[in-house]
Scaffold this motif. Structure first.
Motif, PDB file in Angstrom:
ATOM      1  N   GLN A 163      -3.982  -0.575  -4.693  1.00 21.31           N
ATOM      2  CA  GLN A 163      -3.060  -0.463  -3.534  1.00 21.31           C
ATOM      3  C   GLN A 163      -1.898   0.619  -4.141  1.00 21.31           C
ATOM      4  O   GLN A 163      -1.632   1.200  -2.989  1.00 21.31           O
ATOM      5  CB  GLN A 163      -2.419  -1.896  -3.326  1.00 21.31           C
ATOM      6  CG  GLN A 163      -1.721  -1.994  -2.299  1.00 21.31           C
ATOM      7  CD  GLN A 163      -0.996  -3.482  -1.853  1.00 21.31           C
ATOM      8  OE1 GLN A 163      -1.594  -4.233  -2.669  1.00 21.31           O
ATOM      9  NE2 GLN A 163      -0.230  -3.664  -1.117  1.00 21.31           N
ATOM     10  N   ASP A 202      -8.225  -1.447  -1.182  1.00 21.00           N
ATOM     11  CA  ASP A 202      -6.980  -2.326  -1.030  1.00 21.00           C
ATOM     12  C   ASP A 202      -6.075  -1.605  -0.404  1.00 21.00           C
ATOM     13  O   ASP A 202      -5.312  -0.593  -1.044  1.00 21.00           O
ATOM     14  CB  ASP A 202      -6.524  -2.664  -2.363  1.00 21.00           C
ATOM     15  CG  ASP A 202      -5.480  -3.877  -2.479  1.00 21.00           C
ATOM     16  OD1 ASP A 202      -4.894  -3.994  -1.388  1.00 21.00           O
ATOM     17  OD2 ASP A 202      -5.396  -4.580  -3.532  1.00 21.00           O
ATOM     18  N   GLU A 203      -5.776  -1.772   1.148  1.00 19.05           N
ATOM     19  CA  GLU A 203      -5.032  -1.097   1.753  1.00 19.05           C
ATOM     20  C   GLU A 203      -4.927   0.543   1.629  1.00 19.05           C
ATOM     21  O   GLU A 203      -3.938   1.140   1.204  1.00 19.05           O
ATOM     22  CB  GLU A 203      -3.366  -1.838   1.678  1.00 19.05           C
ATOM     23  CG  GLU A 203      -3.568  -3.157   1.812  1.00 19.05           C
ATOM     24  CD  GLU A 203      -2.035  -3.703   1.821  1.00 19.05           C
ATOM     25  OE1 GLU A 203      -1.242  -3.060   2.103  1.00 19.05           O
ATOM     26  OE2 GLU A 203      -2.024  -4.817   1.687  1.00 19.05           O
ATOM     27  N   THR A 210      -4.722  -8.778  -3.400  1.00 16.77           N
ATOM     28  CA  THR A 210      -5.125  -8.003  -4.480  1.00 16.77           C
ATOM     29  C   THR A 210      -5.267  -8.894  -5.915  1.00 16.77           C
ATOM     30  O   THR A 210      -6.203  -8.232  -6.554  1.00 16.77           O
ATOM     31  CB  THR A 210      -3.549  -7.002  -4.815  1.00 16.77           C
ATOM     32  OG1 THR A 210      -3.361  -6.360  -3.623  1.00 16.77           O
ATOM     33  CG2 THR A 210      -3.828  -6.284  -6.011  1.00 16.77           C
TER      34      THR A 210
HETATM   35 MG   LIG Z   1      -1.773  -6.667  -2.065  1.00 14.13          MG
END
Ligand SMILES: [Mg+2]
Ligand SMILES: Nc1ncnc2c1ncn2[C@@H]1O[C@H](COP(=O)(O)OP(=O)(O)O)[C@@H](O)[C@H]1O
Length: 247
Positions: free
Chosen positions: A86, A163-164, A44
């Motif tokens: 995220q 991000d995820e 991240t």
């Molecule tokens: Mg992360």
């Protein structure tokens, strides 16, 4: 022609923790790249370095041939770097449509549709059209993730950083998400996707990197990367990445 994104020798530490130790990365126009790596590896943070949220201690970030180290996140967004977070960060008290409209207005100048039209198109694409008038603060996890994606898309990115976005979703939801990401890629937008849900990555990217110890320890064809000894070793004894059963 120069690569779309070029990171050279990026370093970053938080106190005594080194999260980037001379990271270099080239991403071509329209490429679809996945990034895995254990929790806390610095994935991240690396997105933050690209989007302008995190200032690296050293190294350069070049986008479309221009060094952008000194540009703030808004300027980078206008150049065509879009990202999701995220932990979703919508404007909680605004409705879903307003959230996406703001993103469309902040993004780069685009030919064709108005920001209004782009916002609606992004909502439809991410399956949120029916929730356009809902308060963003009232959305559940799946819809918050969809909203993150819709906002990033509405800025008209040439590089999309995810991000995820698949974590916590059911199998059919992951499939829908992969289809959206593939359609974005098919339009020529480059995608870098950080994800623990490996089956999603395998369906969406042609190149996979593994970040660990401040550097990329593997880079290549996704299945080969997942099966490599170096990658298996960093995940040994964890269940963070469902590598088993993939091969
Ligand atoms: Mg992360
Ligand atoms: N703003 C910050 N201040 C201090 N430490 C941070 C900050 N952001 C991240 N870290 C630390 O840096 C490491 C990498 O974090 P992160 O980039 O979120 O990893 P990942 O996304 O790979 O899980 C972690 O140890 C995290 O606690």
């Amino acid at each position: 022609m120069a690569a779309l994104l070029e990171l050279a020798n990026i370093s970053k530490r938080f106190g005594g923790v080194v999260v980037a130790d001379g990271i270099s990365l080239m991403v071509e126009r329209g490429a679809a790249v996945g990034i895995v790596g254990p929790n806390g590896a610095g994935k991240t943070t690396l997105f933050g370095v690209i989007s302008g949220d995190v200032r690296p201690d050293g190294g350069s970030v070049v986008f479309d041939g221009a060094r952008i180290n000194r540009l703030d996140p808004g300027a980078r967004c206008r150049l065509g770097i879009g990202r999701t977070y995220q932990v979703p960060k919508p404007f909680e008290r605004m409705n879903v449509f307003e959230n996406v409209l703001i993103a469309a207005q902040q993004g780069g100048r685009q030919r064709g549709a108005s920001s209004h039209g782009r916002a609606i198109a992004s909502l439809e694409r991410c399956g949120l059209a029916e929730r356009a008038n809902r308060n963003a603060g009232s959305l559940g996890l799946l819809d918050r993730k969809r909203l993150e994606l819709a906002r990033a898309l509405a800025t008209g990115p040439r590089l999309l950083l995810l991000d995820e976005v698949a974590g916590g979703l059911t199998e059919p939801e992951v499939r829908d998400l992969v289809a959206v990401v593939r359609s974005i890629r098919d339009e020529g937008t480059a995608v870098i996707w950080i994800e623990h849900v490996v089956r999603a990555l395998l369906d969406a990217v042609e190149r996979l990197l593994c970040l660990s110890g401040g550097t990329f320890i593997a880079d290549g064809e996704p299945r080969q990367v997942l099966e490599s000894a170096a990658v298996r070793e960093v995940y040994l004894g964890t269940d963070e990445l469902a590598i088993e059963g993939i091969a």
